[in-house]
Design a protein around this motif. Structure first.
Motif, PDB file in Angstrom:
ATOM      1  N   ARG A 117       0.818  -1.216   0.000  1.00 20.39           N
ATOM      2  CA  ARG A 117       0.000   0.000   0.000  1.00 20.39           C
ATOM      3  C   ARG A 117       0.854   1.270   0.000  1.00 20.39           C
ATOM      4  O   ARG A 117       0.349   2.353   0.086  1.00 20.39           O
ATOM      5  CB  ARG A 117      -0.912   0.016   1.230  1.00 20.39           C
ATOM      6  CG  ARG A 117      -2.071  -0.946   1.118  1.00 20.39           C
ATOM      7  CD  ARG A 117      -3.110  -0.570   2.156  1.00 20.39           C
ATOM      8  NE  ARG A 117      -3.468  -1.693   2.987  1.00 20.39           N
ATOM      9  CZ  ARG A 117      -3.885  -1.582   4.244  1.00 20.39           C
ATOM     10  NH1 ARG A 117      -3.952  -0.394   4.826  1.00 20.39           N
ATOM     11  NH2 ARG A 117      -4.223  -2.650   4.924  1.00 20.39           N
ATOM     12  N   GLY A 162      -7.945   5.596   2.156  1.00 18.92           N
ATOM     13  CA  GLY A 162      -8.473   4.263   1.853  1.00 18.92           C
ATOM     14  C   GLY A 162      -7.524   3.487   0.953  1.00 18.92           C
ATOM     15  O   GLY A 162      -6.487   3.978   0.531  1.00 18.92           O
ATOM     16  N   TYR A 163      -7.878   2.245   0.686  1.00 22.81           N
ATOM     17  CA  TYR A 163      -7.073   1.440  -0.253  1.00 22.81           C
ATOM     18  C   TYR A 163      -8.010   0.512  -1.010  1.00 22.81           C
ATOM     19  O   TYR A 163      -9.199   0.400  -0.683  1.00 22.81           O
ATOM     20  CB  TYR A 163      -5.979   0.658   0.495  1.00 22.81           C
ATOM     21  CG  TYR A 163      -6.461  -0.348   1.503  1.00 22.81           C
ATOM     22  CD1 TYR A 163      -6.586  -1.694   1.162  1.00 22.81           C
ATOM     23  CD2 TYR A 163      -6.796   0.039   2.798  1.00 22.81           C
ATOM     24  CE1 TYR A 163      -7.034  -2.628   2.090  1.00 22.81           C
ATOM     25  CE2 TYR A 163      -7.248  -0.888   3.727  1.00 22.81           C
ATOM     26  CZ  TYR A 163      -7.358  -2.222   3.366  1.00 22.81           C
ATOM     27  OH  TYR A 163      -7.814  -3.141   4.281  1.00 22.81           O
ATOM     28  N   LYS A 199      -8.985  -3.297  -2.812  1.00 20.78           N
ATOM     29  CA  LYS A 199      -8.809  -4.745  -2.674  1.00 20.78           C
ATOM     30  C   LYS A 199      -9.260  -5.382  -3.976  1.00 20.78           C
ATOM     31  O   LYS A 199     -10.281  -4.982  -4.533  1.00 20.78           O
ATOM     32  CB  LYS A 199      -9.713  -5.253  -1.542  1.00 20.78           C
ATOM     33  CG  LYS A 199      -9.093  -5.176  -0.168  1.00 20.78           C
ATOM     34  CD  LYS A 199      -9.965  -5.935   0.812  1.00 20.78           C
ATOM     35  CE  LYS A 199      -9.210  -6.189   2.115  1.00 20.78           C
ATOM     36  NZ  LYS A 199     -10.046  -6.918   3.071  1.00 20.78           N
ATOM     37  N   THR A 244     -12.309 -10.175  -2.030  1.00 18.78           N
ATOM     38  CA  THR A 244     -12.524 -10.275  -0.585  1.00 18.78           C
ATOM     39  C   THR A 244     -13.128 -11.643  -0.298  1.00 18.78           C
ATOM     40  O   THR A 244     -13.586 -12.337  -1.200  1.00 18.78           O
ATOM     41  CB  THR A 244     -13.505  -9.192  -0.093  1.00 18.78           C
ATOM     42  OG1 THR A 244     -14.701  -9.281  -0.864  1.00 18.78           O
ATOM     43  CG2 THR A 244     -12.922  -7.805  -0.249  1.00 18.78           C
ATOM     44  N   VAL A 247     -11.771   0.092   0.442  1.00 18.95           N
ATOM     45  CA  VAL A 247     -11.930  -0.070   1.886  1.00 18.95           C
ATOM     46  C   VAL A 247     -11.468   1.226   2.562  1.00 18.95           C
ATOM     47  O   VAL A 247     -10.426   1.774   2.220  1.00 18.95           O
ATOM     48  CB  VAL A 247     -11.064  -1.246   2.404  1.00 18.95           C
ATOM     49  CG1 VAL A 247     -11.195  -1.403   3.915  1.00 18.95           C
ATOM     50  CG2 VAL A 247     -11.447  -2.535   1.693  1.00 18.95           C
ATOM     51  N   PRO A 301     -10.447   2.259   6.225  1.00 23.31           N
ATOM     52  CA  PRO A 301     -10.217   1.608   7.523  1.00 23.31           C
ATOM     53  C   PRO A 301     -11.048   2.181   8.682  1.00 23.31           C
ATOM     54  O   PRO A 301     -11.413   1.425   9.584  1.00 23.31           O
ATOM     55  CB  PRO A 301      -8.717   1.817   7.760  1.00 23.31           C
ATOM     56  CG  PRO A 301      -8.141   1.890   6.375  1.00 23.31           C
ATOM     57  CD  PRO A 301      -9.179   2.592   5.549  1.00 23.31           C
ATOM     58  N   ASP A 350     -12.929  -3.004   7.986  1.00 25.15           N
ATOM     59  CA  ASP A 350     -12.585  -3.517   6.650  1.00 25.15           C
ATOM     60  C   ASP A 350     -13.686  -4.375   6.034  1.00 25.15           C
ATOM     61  O   ASP A 350     -13.491  -4.969   4.989  1.00 25.15           O
ATOM     62  CB  ASP A 350     -11.213  -4.206   6.646  1.00 25.15           C
ATOM     63  CG  ASP A 350     -11.110  -5.297   7.689  1.00 25.15           C
ATOM     64  OD1 ASP A 350     -12.132  -5.561   8.357  1.00 25.15           O
ATOM     65  OD2 ASP A 350     -10.016  -5.875   7.827  1.00 25.15           O
ATOM     66  N   ARG A 351     -14.851  -4.431   6.661  1.00 23.38           N
ATOM     67  CA  ARG A 351     -15.957  -5.186   6.058  1.00 23.38           C
ATOM     68  C   ARG A 351     -16.898  -4.289   5.261  1.00 23.38           C
ATOM     69  O   ARG A 351     -17.822  -4.776   4.614  1.00 23.38           O
ATOM     70  CB  ARG A 351     -16.741  -5.945   7.132  1.00 23.38           C
ATOM     71  CG  ARG A 351     -15.903  -7.044   7.740  1.00 23.38           C
ATOM     72  CD  ARG A 351     -16.735  -8.192   8.249  1.00 23.38           C
ATOM     73  NE  ARG A 351     -15.971  -9.415   8.217  1.00 23.38           N
ATOM     74  CZ  ARG A 351     -16.312 -10.489   7.500  1.00 23.38           C
ATOM     75  NH1 ARG A 351     -17.408 -10.483   6.787  1.00 23.38           N
ATOM     76  NH2 ARG A 351     -15.563 -11.571   7.539  1.00 23.38           N
ATOM     77  N   LEU A 366     -17.465  -2.176   2.097  1.00 20.42           N
ATOM     78  CA  LEU A 366     -16.822  -2.076   0.788  1.00 20.42           C
ATOM     79  C   LEU A 366     -17.594  -1.110  -0.109  1.00 20.42           C
ATOM     80  O   LEU A 366     -18.822  -1.125  -0.128  1.00 20.42           O
ATOM     81  CB  LEU A 366     -16.794  -3.458   0.110  1.00 20.42           C
ATOM     82  CG  LEU A 366     -16.187  -4.633   0.896  1.00 20.42           C
ATOM     83  CD1 LEU A 366     -16.379  -5.931   0.111  1.00 20.42           C
ATOM     84  CD2 LEU A 366     -14.708  -4.384   1.166  1.00 20.42           C
TER      85      LEU A 366
END
Ligand SMILES: [Zn+2]
Ligand SMILES: [Zn+2]
Ligand SMILES: [Zn+2]
Ligand SMILES: [Zn+2]
Length: 288
Positions: A115, A206-207, A209, A212, A233, A235, A239-240, A242
């Motif tokens: 990241r 954010g970042y 993914k 998942t 995501v 944080p 992280d759930r 989206l």
């Protein structure tokens, strides 16, 4: 005169009724947004600005304003930089070779090396920014989900769009006192408190993914983000939660959050500018 007055009274009564119906409908479908405006009204009236400039330049929206020292004095000249003639909104960005939002915010590099933004990698992919967290072969797929004019491909209108959004969403004068020319000394401690609290509670990056192990409902469009879909995501939301890449937007200006930099307030996403403006009024003259 008498007749005109009667007509306008009738119109205003009529308009008033329609207005009430529209307001009720709006309340019903956007409870959180209504609440957000209520909070905003409340906090605004109680919180004085850090300072107020006496000179208010005419007819320029606050977002495009920078301090007088960098620009010409007549209103014609105000839109371009005196030293390099670059457009006002891109000024601070054009003078930096490669903008790394993390450094701009004074944040430490993330622990996860995937990241960590890298100038060499980003430029070699052909962009001025790539979503942190994604392998190279997923970057095109991510950008395909955004409007083409907003993809920061080098040399494209999307690169300029990003530069402009960096300036608008992350105004330098919000980031550190060093960039503020007009905040009086007696307000410096309260400015520092504001920045420290914001960085701790609200502001984050954010970042992305590429897959998942769970699916989730996107808070913006309320459609499912599937397990094999690219997702964003944040944080501070856990992280759930989206988002679809094109759904990661500021609740006020509705622009894509630049470089995935967001603030959270009342469980809603904002850019730094619109987060800060809910808590502290902004000076209309110098934008501080
Ligand atoms: Zn310039
Ligand atoms: Zn969505
Ligand atoms: Zn915004
Ligand atoms: Zn000012």
């Amino acid at each position: 005169m008498g007749i005109l007055n009667e007509v306008s009274d009738e119109e205003s009564q009529h308009g008033g009724q329609e207005g009430n119906v529209a307001l009720q409908k709006k309340r019903a479908s956007f409870p959180s947004r209504e609440r957000h405006y209520a909070v905003r009204r409340k906090t605004r009236s109680h919180s004085p600005p850090f300072h107020r400039c006496n000179r208010v330049p005419p007819q320029l929206p606050p977002a495009e304003l920078l301090c007088d020292s960098d620009y010409g004095d007549s209103s014609e000249e105000r839109k371009t930089c005196n030293s390099c003639k670059c457009p006002r909104e891109a000024h601070d960005v054009y003078h930096e070779e490669w903008v790394n939002v993390r450094e701009r915010l004074g944040f430490k590099p993330p622990a996860d090396p995937d990241r960590r933004p890298s100038r060499e990698k980003t430029i070699s992919e052909g962009f001025s920014w790539v979503p942190p967290g994604l392998p190279s072969h997923k970057i095109e797929e991510y950008f395909q989900q955004l409007p083409p004019g907003k993809v920061p491909r080098l040399g494209s209108p999307g690169e300029k769009y990003r530069d402009k959004q960096l300036m608008l969403q992350l105004p330098k004068q919000d980031l550190a006192l060093a960039y503020c020319k007009h905040v009086e000394t007696q307000h410096h401690p309260s400015y520092e408190d504001f920045i420290n609290a914001r960085n701790e509670i609200a502001l984050d990056i954010g970042y992305a993914k590429d897959s998942t192990s769970y699916s989730s409902e996107c808070p913006q469009c309320h459609q499912v983000v599937g397990m094999s879909e690219l997702a964003v995501v944040a944080p501070k939301f856990g992280d759930r939660t989206l988002w679809h890449p094109s759904c990661f937007v500021c609740s006020t200006c509705e622009e894509l959050l630049v470089d995935l930099t967001y603030c959270v307030h009342d469980d809603m996403l904002y850019c730094e500018r619109h987060y800060a403006e809910q808590l502290k009024p902004r000076c209309a003259a110098c934008d501080e």
